[in-house]
Design an enzyme around this catalytic site. Sequence first.
Site, PDB file in Angstrom:
ATOM      1  CG  MET A   1      -0.332  -0.030   2.556  1.00 46.62           C
ATOM      2  SD  MET A   1       0.138   1.588   3.266  1.00 46.62           S
ATOM      3  CE  MET A   1      -1.470   2.363   3.426  1.00 46.62           C
ATOM      4  CE1 TYR A   2       3.784   1.541   4.191  1.00 44.29           C
ATOM      5  CE2 TYR A   2       5.924   0.623   3.650  1.00 44.29           C
ATOM      6  CZ  TYR A   2       4.930   0.884   4.578  1.00 44.29           C
ATOM      7  OH  TYR A   2       5.108   0.491   5.878  1.00 44.29           O
ATOM      8  N   GLY A   3       2.242   3.963  -1.618  1.00 44.74           N
ATOM      9  CA  GLY A   3       2.120   4.502  -2.964  1.00 44.74           C
ATOM     10  C   GLY A   3       1.376   3.575  -3.907  1.00 44.74           C
ATOM     11  NE  ARG A   4      -4.494   2.624  -2.786  1.00 46.70           N
ATOM     12  CZ  ARG A   4      -5.700   3.037  -3.210  1.00 46.70           C
ATOM     13  NH1 ARG A   4      -5.992   2.987  -4.503  1.00 46.70           N
ATOM     14  NH2 ARG A   4      -6.598   3.491  -2.354  1.00 46.70           N
TER      15      ARG A   4
ATOM     16  CB  SER B   1       7.120   1.707  -1.785  1.00 45.41           C
ATOM     17  OG  SER B   1       8.203   1.249  -1.004  1.00 45.41           O
TER      18      SER B   1
END
Length: 339
Positions: A54-57, A60
């Site tokens: 979910m980091y930057g969808r 990352s």
Amino acid sequence: MQYRTLGRTGVQVSSLALGAMNFGRIGRTTQDEATALVDAALEAGINLIDTADMYGRGESEEMVGKAIAGRREDIVLATKASMPMSDEHNHQGASRRWLVTALDDSLRRLGVDHVDLFQIHRWDPRTGDEETLSALTDLQRAGKIRYFGSSTFPAYRIVQAQWAAREQHLSRYVTEQPSYSILQRGIETHVLPVTQEYGLGVLVWSPLASGWLTGAVREGREITTSRSAFMPERFDTSLPANRARLDAVEQLAGVADQAGLTMIQLALGFVTAHPGVTSALIGPRTPDHLTAQLAAAGTVLTADVLDAIDAIVAPGTDLAPHEKHDTPPALLDPSQRRR
């Protein structure tokens, strides 16, 4: 750099680990900048890199994958799943249906055929432990993950999952990833005693308390950290919790000065001093941030410094309890505690 055994796995990991949440849009970090951070971290002896879908969808993970290309075997690679990845109801959670898809997506973005540690990003109250552990065990047997762990689970859920694994003859969580810092010490009360009891490795996030413990936040100075720009309520010093944090920071700065340490060295040295902690996740946005944080790699706090910290923020105390991420759902939603 110090190295420690990750729980009972036998895997050796660095006491500081590189968290990749700031790679991409969240930290406004380009691919070249992310690669430079990975290069410098590995050169300094860091061997654990942690990211999440979910980091930057997914951004990352893609950037981490490009940064580690050609040197995968030298890295303990960790990612996470369960947080929402779209508006679709089933593109989240810890069901078998979603975890199988989420892991395949992560492997594709990372450009690898397996990850060393696959973590459930948050406890999913809608999904039974047996469902999640069964799916994770099958993914482990398929060779797509080496180990799996939890992240920000309440202590009682950690215990319940351990018992479910034993009862159902499934593989178990071998790590927990909680939030921990001098200003947020609540996990010392319940979580760390449980992880120590079950022999879990512990990778702590936010050891610098979202920037409060970097030395950039001080009395009389304008707060201009990157986090304060998009989380202003966490740095509004007119609020009682933030006032308490600022008062503590001022006292901690005195302790650091007297010990000849930076605030970052004091903060990272504190969390890595706990016998229940394996590694502290650092999340630099710039090379300067990384350099300042790597300076804490060999920091060992003396007993008098640790005692001084205890006198400022008592063991087991969260100065901002409303910011905890492992609160039982019934405390947040009135409908879940009323008939």
